[in-house]
Write a protein that holds these residues in place. Structure first.
Motif, PDB file in Angstrom:
ATOM      1  N   ASN A   1      41.462  43.918  28.826  1.00  0.00           N
ATOM      2  CA  ASN A   1      41.870  42.749  29.610  1.00  0.00           C
ATOM      3  C   ASN A   1      41.966  41.568  28.652  1.00  0.00           C
ATOM      4  O   ASN A   1      41.099  41.411  27.796  1.00  0.00           O
ATOM      5  CB  ASN A   1      40.808  42.411  30.652  1.00  0.00           C
ATOM      6  CG  ASN A   1      40.873  43.350  31.826  1.00  0.00           C
ATOM      7  OD1 ASN A   1      41.939  43.826  32.191  1.00  0.00           O
ATOM      8  ND2 ASN A   1      39.726  43.615  32.416  1.00  0.00           N
ATOM      9  N   PHE A   2      42.973  40.741  28.790  1.00  0.00           N
ATOM     10  CA  PHE A   2      43.053  39.569  27.916  1.00  0.00           C
ATOM     11  C   PHE A   2      43.839  38.452  28.596  1.00  0.00           C
ATOM     12  O   PHE A   2      44.605  38.687  29.538  1.00  0.00           O
ATOM     13  CB  PHE A   2      43.698  39.919  26.567  1.00  0.00           C
ATOM     14  CG  PHE A   2      45.078  40.514  26.670  1.00  0.00           C
ATOM     15  CD1 PHE A   2      46.208  39.699  26.710  1.00  0.00           C
ATOM     16  CD2 PHE A   2      45.248  41.893  26.726  1.00  0.00           C
ATOM     17  CE1 PHE A   2      47.468  40.250  26.817  1.00  0.00           C
ATOM     18  CE2 PHE A   2      46.519  42.446  26.842  1.00  0.00           C
ATOM     19  CZ  PHE A   2      47.622  41.624  26.886  1.00  0.00           C
ATOM     20  N   THR A   3      43.612  37.252  28.109  1.00  0.00           N
ATOM     21  CA  THR A   3      44.367  36.098  28.597  1.00  0.00           C
ATOM     22  C   THR A   3      45.599  35.957  27.715  1.00  0.00           C
ATOM     23  O   THR A   3      45.506  36.109  26.491  1.00  0.00           O
ATOM     24  CB  THR A   3      43.510  34.825  28.472  1.00  0.00           C
ATOM     25  OG1 THR A   3      42.270  35.085  29.100  1.00  0.00           O
ATOM     26  CG2 THR A   3      44.183  33.640  29.128  1.00  0.00           C
TER      27      THR A   3
ATOM     28  N   THR B   1      48.413  30.018  26.912  1.00  0.00           N
ATOM     29  CA  THR B   1      48.444  29.611  28.317  1.00  0.00           C
ATOM     30  C   THR B   1      47.210  28.765  28.607  1.00  0.00           C
ATOM     31  O   THR B   1      46.153  28.955  27.996  1.00  0.00           O
ATOM     32  CB  THR B   1      48.462  30.820  29.258  1.00  0.00           C
ATOM     33  OG1 THR B   1      47.390  31.673  28.896  1.00  0.00           O
ATOM     34  CG2 THR B   1      49.760  31.564  29.194  1.00  0.00           C
ATOM     35  N   ILE B   2      47.335  27.839  29.568  1.00  0.00           N
ATOM     36  CA  ILE B   2      46.254  26.893  29.818  1.00  0.00           C
ATOM     37  C   ILE B   2      45.312  27.422  30.906  1.00  0.00           C
ATOM     38  O   ILE B   2      44.116  27.556  30.708  1.00  0.00           O
ATOM     39  CB  ILE B   2      46.823  25.515  30.226  1.00  0.00           C
ATOM     40  CG1 ILE B   2      47.756  25.022  29.115  1.00  0.00           C
ATOM     41  CG2 ILE B   2      45.702  24.499  30.469  1.00  0.00           C
ATOM     42  CD1 ILE B   2      48.686  23.927  29.534  1.00  0.00           C
TER      43      ILE B   2
ATOM     44  N   PHE C   1      46.951  33.601  34.144  1.00  0.00           N
ATOM     45  CA  PHE C   1      47.618  34.292  33.045  1.00  0.00           C
ATOM     46  C   PHE C   1      46.703  35.308  32.377  1.00  0.00           C
ATOM     47  O   PHE C   1      46.636  35.387  31.164  1.00  0.00           O
ATOM     48  CB  PHE C   1      48.148  33.271  32.017  1.00  0.00           C
ATOM     49  CG  PHE C   1      49.158  32.339  32.590  1.00  0.00           C
ATOM     50  CD1 PHE C   1      50.475  32.745  32.776  1.00  0.00           C
ATOM     51  CD2 PHE C   1      48.802  31.060  32.979  1.00  0.00           C
ATOM     52  CE1 PHE C   1      51.407  31.889  33.327  1.00  0.00           C
ATOM     53  CE2 PHE C   1      49.743  30.199  33.532  1.00  0.00           C
ATOM     54  CZ  PHE C   1      51.046  30.611  33.712  1.00  0.00           C
ATOM     55  N   THR C   2      45.956  36.022  33.194  1.00  0.00           N
ATOM     56  CA  THR C   2      45.074  37.054  32.649  1.00  0.00           C
ATOM     57  C   THR C   2      45.726  38.412  32.870  1.00  0.00           C
ATOM     58  O   THR C   2      46.126  38.733  33.995  1.00  0.00           O
ATOM     59  CB  THR C   2      43.700  37.009  33.330  1.00  0.00           C
ATOM     60  OG1 THR C   2      43.176  35.705  33.141  1.00  0.00           O
ATOM     61  CG2 THR C   2      42.751  38.023  32.738  1.00  0.00           C
ATOM     62  N   TYR C   3      45.824  39.172  31.783  1.00  0.00           N
ATOM     63  CA  TYR C   3      46.377  40.527  31.918  1.00  0.00           C
ATOM     64  C   TYR C   3      45.269  41.478  32.333  1.00  0.00           C
ATOM     65  O   TYR C   3      44.188  41.493  31.750  1.00  0.00           O
ATOM     66  CB  TYR C   3      46.981  40.980  30.575  1.00  0.00           C
ATOM     67  CG  TYR C   3      47.363  42.430  30.595  1.00  0.00           C
ATOM     68  CD1 TYR C   3      48.537  42.843  31.204  1.00  0.00           C
ATOM     69  CD2 TYR C   3      46.513  43.400  30.052  1.00  0.00           C
ATOM     70  CE1 TYR C   3      48.867  44.177  31.272  1.00  0.00           C
ATOM     71  CE2 TYR C   3      46.845  44.738  30.113  1.00  0.00           C
ATOM     72  CZ  TYR C   3      48.029  45.115  30.725  1.00  0.00           C
ATOM     73  OH  TYR C   3      48.343  46.435  30.791  1.00  0.00           O
TER      74      TYR C   3
END
Lengths: 311, 435
Positions: B27-29, B33-34, B39-41
């Motif tokens: 999982n990553f942001t 992105t702010i 905007f988290t994958y």
């Protein structure tokens, strides 16, 4: 140790191993009688059951197995057939839920409640009395699963009949029926409770038997057994090939079972053990039952005409 | 294939595989992105819909009210079916409802990804009071009750004048009532819809209208089919055959205990590892190639299982995954063994593999189609665990045909571009023991 001699056909082999046949027949017979007379033992998924819940704290939760065993012994003394326990977290409360199959009478239930309060030193209000719960699976659920298995076997046998011959179709049908019943017989004999997971595993068992049988027949077809009157040599060659493939699958399944036993939580360990048992039944059915039935039936089949060989 | 081209392709596929594995497990942001909430994958594994045996579930206990007339058991079964159908169309695939005591039912809905999920379910089916339609704000003056409604559907049509899809909910009344309602609302006015005594919504009959016994509800709020479906589902909860009163609701831990999914993930990883070690030890370079192919199989498998909305993974599904992996391994094993046999019979490596793929084409197709068929049959079974098994088997069997016959063949060609002579690197020996 029982060793398979691949130079012999199924009939020849099994006729020289009468003890194996008698043993198998005895298992099936005892299983059949028990399941008809006493009924197959079923778990709470397939039978109406009762639930008994106790609120427990974090400290008690650490010793959950001991705690569950204490409740079990109380239930046993009131002749309630203990089935399983599970822990529910409901916000701040943790509930230990005990399921059992024989609903107690109301008067006995009160005595059980008192015994739990006394022996486990819990607050009386933390124990909630039993309630009879319906089956988790619906009445027809396991019937549908059996229909699925029969449908699968039917499609495979029609395919085998069309592509190979009647003996192949018969071998698939008999092997599926015998192995399914053998699988269930052990549960009947040992009085182990069966749930929906057993039926799901039976689907796997039958799928593997069909797969393995079709591979065996395909091998025999590729080695031109259909045009050869020497069926014994054809099946002994195919069996060698079958033995390697099936042992590989069985060992892989056993590894799956072992890995699951090592890593999964305790309620799943029994299901994992069943996977190993499934591997054994599958190996027996594919190495012995399929060739045996095929060898018996093949003598009644008309040999097919050889296809013209391609230049 | 030239050596240079083969190496380039291997590098390319390795990069693709690494990116795919990241997509599977991490999982990553999104960078730059702010607001990280938007905007988290979320990786494939966490997107899998899990069954209640291995994930948190919401439990709601209802008391049922026995009808004065009618068969209680029959109405109870219809109520259970309707509730299940409502929740499934709302996207909750693992729903178990069982009877509890003499007059109660317990509903368990699994795969709660967040607190919002349980709130949504409670909003939807938490207080399923009877629906009624009234011409006034007084629910006691209802002209339509739940018995008068036939069906409720969410549908859409493409409006060519606006150039976009419009969504609406249609309510069909029973024949006995449709003329009566048309008569009552012919002069316009409002219709008030109630759940029990609580007002749900108001419809302006001047703009809504009744057509052939149907009311079509159209709202600007219906921005998608799912929103319209949720609205229709809310109305359906007022049409349940038995009146239900919520006794309590709670989020409960998985049946198999907290961390069951983690244990199963570890078990599956160990299984993969054992399989990979076996292949590498037995076939050396080709074992590595088979592992490379199996990793693609795992990535594709997880991608499809998390993308198909109806797939629900419970313990039976995990067992099906293990079984599918064994079949995939066995397929590769058969192909390599057959190539080994041809090599032993003095065929060159490229010829040995060509013959092996040709020889095993039918076997691979037949066995995988068989397992896909088994999966398909299981899909039609009403038992959740069997359905889960069926979906996994079906998807992974079809995938195995692609990876073993297309992808593995491509990898073989790529490998033969690098080594087409030395069989020893594959543990093949000329004139050795046939497989």
């Amino acid at each position: 140790m029982l060793k398979r001699d691949f130079s012999k056909s199924g009939v020849e082999y099994l006729s020289k191993n009468k003890i194996a046949i008698i043993l198998l027949a005895a298992i099936l017979l005892i299983g059949t009688i028990l399941s008809i007379v006493v009924g197959m033992p079923t778990n709470f998924e397939l039978a109406p059951h009762s639930e008994f819940s106790i609120s427990i704290n974090e400290e008690q939760r650490k010793n959950i197995q001991t705690y569950a065993n204490s409740v079990k012994s109380i239930l046993d003394s009131y002749e309630a057939k203990y089935d399983s326990y599970s822990i529910y977290d409901e916000g701040d409360n943790t509930k230990l839920v005990i399921r059992y199959l024989s609903p107690l009478s109301d008067s006995n239930q009160e005595r059980v409640n008192n015994a739990v309060v006394e022996q486990l030193k819990v607050d009386a209000s933390a124990v909630s009395g039993h309630v009879t719960v319906g089956k988790i699976a619906r009445d027809m659920d396991y019937v549908y699963t059996i229909v699925a298995i029969l449908l699968m076997v039917l499609i495979a046998s029609i395919f085998a009949f069309a592509r190979y011959n009647g003996a192949s179709a018969m071998a698939i049908i008999i092997a599926s029926l015998v192995s399914s019943w053998l699988y269930l017989s052990i549960f009947a004999i040992l009085r182990l409770k069966i749930g929906m997971s057993i039926f799901a595993l039976m689907i796997i068992l039958n799928a593997l038997i069909i797969y393995s049988s079709l591979m065996l027949f395909e091998r025999m077809k590729n080695t031109n057994w259909l045009f050869n009157s020497n069926f014994d040599s054809a099946i002994s060659d195919a069996n060698k090939y079958n033995f390697k493939r099936n042992t590989f699958i069985a060992i892989a399944l056993a590894v799956v079972g072992l890995v699951f036993i090592l890593f999964v939580p305790s309620p799943l360990k029994l299901v994992s053990l069943n996977i190993i048992y499934l591997a054994v039944v599958m190996l027996f059915a594919t190495l012995y039952v399929v060739p045996f039935v095929w060898s018996m039936c093949i003598t009644h089949c008309k040999p097919r005409k050889a296809k013209p060989t391609k230049e | 294939m030239t050596k240079k081209r083969s190496i380039c392709l291997f590098i390319l596929f390795t990069i693709i595989l690494v990116i795919s594995l990241v997509a599977c497990f991490v999982n990553f942001t999104y960078p730059l992105t702010i607001n990280s909430n938007y905007f988290t994958y979320s990786n494939f594994i966490s997107n899998l819909r899990l069954g209640q045996d291995i994930s948190n579930s919401l439990r709601i206990t209802y008391r049922t009210q026995s009808p004065e007339d009618g068969n209680y058991n029959q109405l109870l079964n219809s109520t259970i079916d309707d509730l299940t159908q409502i929740l499934q169309s709302a996207g909750y695939t693992d729903v178990t409802i069982s009877t509890y005591g003499e007059d109660a039912i317990v509903m368990n809905v699994a795969n709660l990804l967040s607190k919002e999920n349980s709130d949504d379910i409670i909003n939807l089916v938490g207080n399923p009071a009877s629906i009624s339609f009234s011409l006034t704000t007084n629910p006691d003056e209802a002209i339509i009750t739940r018995q008068d409604i036939d069906t409720v559907e969410a549908t859409d049509y493409y409006d060519t004048t606006v150039g976009e899809h419009l969504y609406y909910v249609s309510i069909k009344f029973k024949d006995s009532k449709k003329d009566y309602i048309a008569e009552q609302t012919k002069n316009g006015g409002n219709i008030y819809i109630f759940f029990g005594n609580e007002q749900f919504t108001t419809m302006d009959m001047g703009t809504t209208g009744i057509e052939n016994g149907y009311i079509y509800i159209n709202s600007d709020l219906f921005t998608s089919k799912q929103v319209a479906t949720n609205y229709a589902n809310r109305i359906k909860t007022g049409m349940l055959p038995l009146e239900l009163t919520k006794l309590d609701s709670a989020i409960i831990t998985p049946t198999y205990g907290v961390g069951a999914n983690l244990f199963l993930l570890i078990a599956m990883c160990v299984l993969l590892l054992v399989g990979f070690v076996y292949l590498i030890v037995k076939y050396n370079h080709f074992g590595l190639l088979a592992c490379f192919n199996l990793l693609f199989y795992v990535v594709f498998g997880l991608f499809f299982l998390q993308s198909i909305p109806l797939v629900n993974i419970n313990f039976a599904g995990i067992v099906a995954m293990a079984l599918a992996f064994i079949i995939a391994m066995e397929t590769l094993n058969t192909i390599i063994k057959s190539a080994k046999a041809h090599y032993n019979n003095e065929a060159k490596l490229p010829v040995a593999f060509k013959l092996s793929y040709k020889e095993n084409l039918f076997n691979v197709l037949m066995s995988n189609i068989l397992f896909a068929l088994v999966g398909l049959i299981c899909l039609f079974m009403p038992v959740l665990s069997v359905k889960s098994f069926g979906w996994v088997m079906f998807v992974l069997s079809l995938l195995n045909m692609f990876t073993s016959l297309v992808l593995m063949r491509l990898f073989t060609k790529m490998y033969l571009g690098i080594n087409s002579q030395d069989g020893k690197k594959l543990n093949f020996h000329k004139g050795g023991k046939n497989a």
